[in-house]
Every structure is written in structure tokens, then in C-alpha cells.
Design an enzyme around this catalytic site. Structure first.
Site, PDB file in Angstrom:
ATOM      1  N   SER A   1       0.883  -1.268  -0.106  1.00  0.00           N
ATOM      2  CA  SER A   1      -0.101  -0.046  -0.007  1.00  0.00           C
ATOM      3  C   SER A   1       0.650   1.144   0.121  1.00  0.00           C
ATOM      4  O   SER A   1       0.393   2.297  -0.383  1.00  0.00           O
ATOM      5  CB  SER A   1      -1.044   0.075   1.431  1.00  0.00           C
ATOM      6  OG  SER A   1      -0.261  -0.070   2.510  1.00  0.00           O
TER       7      SER A   1
ATOM      8  N   ASP B   1      -2.482   8.239   8.026  1.00  0.00           N
ATOM      9  CA  ASP B   1      -3.441   7.446   8.680  1.00  0.00           C
ATOM     10  C   ASP B   1      -2.607   6.477   9.537  1.00  0.00           C
ATOM     11  O   ASP B   1      -1.467   6.741   9.575  1.00  0.00           O
ATOM     12  CB  ASP B   1      -4.383   6.563   7.710  1.00  0.00           C
ATOM     13  CG  ASP B   1      -3.710   5.786   6.768  1.00  0.00           C
ATOM     14  OD1 ASP B   1      -2.341   5.113   7.407  1.00  0.00           O
ATOM     15  OD2 ASP B   1      -4.211   5.113   5.739  1.00  0.00           O
TER      16      ASP B   1
ATOM     17  N   HIS C   1       0.513   4.892   7.206  1.00  0.00           N
ATOM     18  CA  HIS C   1       1.008   5.670   6.169  1.00  0.00           C
ATOM     19  C   HIS C   1       1.368   6.800   6.231  1.00  0.00           C
ATOM     20  O   HIS C   1       0.740   7.596   6.697  1.00  0.00           O
ATOM     21  CB  HIS C   1       0.058   5.221   4.710  1.00  0.00           C
ATOM     22  CG  HIS C   1      -0.750   4.181   4.558  1.00  0.00           C
ATOM     23  ND1 HIS C   1      -1.948   3.583   4.770  1.00  0.00           N
ATOM     24  CD2 HIS C   1      -0.035   2.843   3.835  1.00  0.00           C
ATOM     25  CE1 HIS C   1      -2.086   2.242   4.616  1.00  0.00           C
ATOM     26  NE2 HIS C   1      -1.004   1.907   3.843  1.00  0.00           N
TER      27      HIS C   1
END
Length: 312
Positions: free
Chosen positions: A38, A272, A275
Site C-alpha cells: 500500500s 493514517d 501510511h
């Protein structure tokens, strides 16, 4: 996925940057291929039936279009900041001449280990990403011929990012997870480091075989720890609280329209719970480009590309 930003930041991370033939194309002409999780996914998971998605606001709030794109960021992610953005491989828009720019094969939720991220069900594990890469080469060969397709791949810039999910979405996924029953935490760290060292050994042997520093590794863990341990030195107010999230430290789950959202993303190290913010990504990329041996092995990306350009 209930870790605070501080815990998620100290997770082992492997970043490998691969430069193509040092007698190849100039930097501007290189294709760019991205593999991993991600941190570098720019929308492949949007096309999959999975919960590991970032296709709803406030993701993308600071992206040029101010729309969620599938990037797990408030704005740009690491590949965006290295070179020209490539399309997700699963995007229907990736066809024709767009294929020649490269492709992003990354998928949120994957790890070094195949059992990482099993709760997300339909994600593109690293072995599958490599299969898609083979398919990509066949598509490009059909477009420009096999010789030119091979040259495009050989001269490309490649980014591989792996490792963080092997803790967050494996060892710590649930109490008494399979891996936590198999390994005590120190032994699990040793096990993952052994997998990391296999990659470093591969890099060293390939460099020796080719005779040039084509394969370079970035110590992203060290880069993260710099602004985690001393956020004020990098202009952040905190590395303990995420900009977007819920619960203590905004550290539970991903960012949703119902989450707490900070008004100024630039002063938070983490977007978040898992990340970095776009501004933190910029710091990481700057180290990839110009960092010393503390961060880059055997040298930084700018040095490799300068060597490349001097030979063309």
C-alpha cells in the site's frame, strides 16, 4: 489494523530500486515499474473485491484532483515523487502508448510472506505481480516488437516495496496468530531479516555480475525512524497521532469519511495509522535520491543515474 503510527513506523521495510542497463536510455526516457504494497499502490485494489482500498474520501484530499485515487495517502505517494506516475496495471486505461511509460503492479495488503494479508482475500501477492509483469511484457511486445520491448524493460527503473504488512497484517493481526504461535517476536524479526538479507545478497551478487551498481536498496525503516523519533526536526508537530483516523492517537483502522481529520496535513508525519503523509513521503524520496550510506546501499539513486547519464 489497530496500531498506533509509532508502532507501524518501526516495522521492517524493504525498498529496492533497480536501475536498468547503465548504457541504456536517459532518465527521462525510462519506463517505470512499481511492485509492492500500500505504500506504493496507486489504485490496483480499486479493481479488486477487497477491503484493502483507498478509493473514498478523505483519501486524496491533497491530490491534484482532490479525489481518492486508490493511493493510501492524502496526496502523492512514493512512486509519484520519484518519476512520472504510471497507471495501475489493472486499469482499463493502461493500453496502447500508455504501456510504454511503464505500469504499477502494487497491491495494498501484501507482504514478503504469502500468508500476509489473508483477511483481505483478493489482493495481488508478489508472485502474482511478477506474473502480471510477464503478461505486460507480452502486451508491449505485441505493440512495439519483442526486441524493443526487451530494451524497454532492460532500461527501466523499478521500485519494490515490501515488509511492513508482515507485522501489521500477519504477526499482530489477531491475538495468538499462526505466526505468533510459530515464532516468538525476536525470532520472527530474525526470520524476516533473513528474507531481507536474501534480497540484499541478491542485489550484491547482481551488481558484481553486471559490474555496475544497477540494484540499490533503501533503508526505509531508518528514514521513518528519523521523523518518528524527532518529528520537530522535520517540521512535524507529532509522529504519535495520525492526521486521519479514530480512537486513541487516531490509530484504529483506516481513514473514512467519518474519521477525525486534521486541518493541516503537512504538520503530521502520518496520514493514517499505517501510511506517511505526502510531506513525509517527500522526505523519504529525498533520501532515496540523495541519501548517504546510512539510508542507501551501495549508493543513492541520483548517483546511479548520474553514472548512467555519463555513459550515454
Amino acid at each position: 489494523m489497530g496500531m498506533s503510527p509509532v508502532v507501524s513506523a518501526v516495522i521492517a521495510l524493504v525498498v529496492v530500486v533497480i536501475c536498468g542497463n547503465l548504457a541504456g536510455e536517459s532518465e527521462a526516457a525510462r519506463a517505470f515499474f512499481v511492485f509492492g504494497d500500500s505504500l506504493v499502490d496507486n489504485g490496483n485494489n480499486n479493481f479488486l473485491a477487497t477491503t484493502a482500498r483507498a478509493d473514498a474520501p478523505p483519501y486524496g484530499i491533497d491530490y491534484p484532483t482532490h479525489r481518492a485515487t486508490g493511493r493510501f495517502s492524502n496526496g502523492l505517494n512514493i512512486p509519484d515523487l520519484i518519476t512520472e506516475a504510471t497507471l495501475p496495471y489493472l486499469s482499463p486505461a493502461l493500453n496502447g502508448e500508455r504501456l510504454l511509460v511503464g505500469a504499477n503492479f502494487a497491491s495494498a495488503g501484501i507482504g514478503i510472506l504469502n500468508d500476509t494479508g489473508i483477511q483481505f482475500l483478493n489482493i495481488i501477492r508478489i508472485s502474482r505481480q511478477m506474473q502480471y509483469f510477464q503478461q505486460y511484457q507480452q502486451r508491449v511486445a505485441g505493440l512495439i516488437g519483442p526486441v524493443q520491448a526487451q530494451r524497454l524493460v532492460n532500461d527501466a527503473l523499478v521500485l519494490i516495496t515490501l515488509g511492513g504488512n508482515d507485522f501489521v497484517n500477519n504477526y499482530y493481526l489477531v491475538p495468538f496468530s499462526a505466526r505468533s504461535r510459530q515464532f516468538a517476536l525476536p525470532d520472527y524479526v530474525v526470520y524476516l531479516i533473513s528474507e531481507y538479507r536474501k534480497m540484499i545478497d541478491m542485489i550484491s551478487s547482481l551488481n558484481a555480475e553486471i559490474g555496475s551498481p544497477v540494484f540499490i536498496a533503501a533503508n526505509a525503516h531508518e528514514m521513518n525512524m528519523d521523523f518518528v523519533t524527532n518529528p520537530q526536526a522535520y517540521g512535524f508537530v507529532t509522529s504519535k497521532v495520525a492526521c486521519c483516523g479514530q480512537g486513541p492517537y487516531n490509530g484504529i483502522g483506516l481513514c473514512t469519511p467519518a474519521s477525525n481529520l486534521c486541518p493541516n496535513r503537512d504538520i503530521y508525519a502520518f496520514w493514517d495509522p499505517f501510511h506517511p503523509s505526502e510531506r513525509a513521503n517527500r522526505i523519504i524520496v529525498q533520501q532515496i535520491l540523495t541519501g548517504d550510506n546510512k539510508y542507501m546501499h551501495p549508493m543513492n539513486l541520483s548517483t546511479v543515474l548520474a553514472i548512467d547519464n555519463s555513459r550515454t
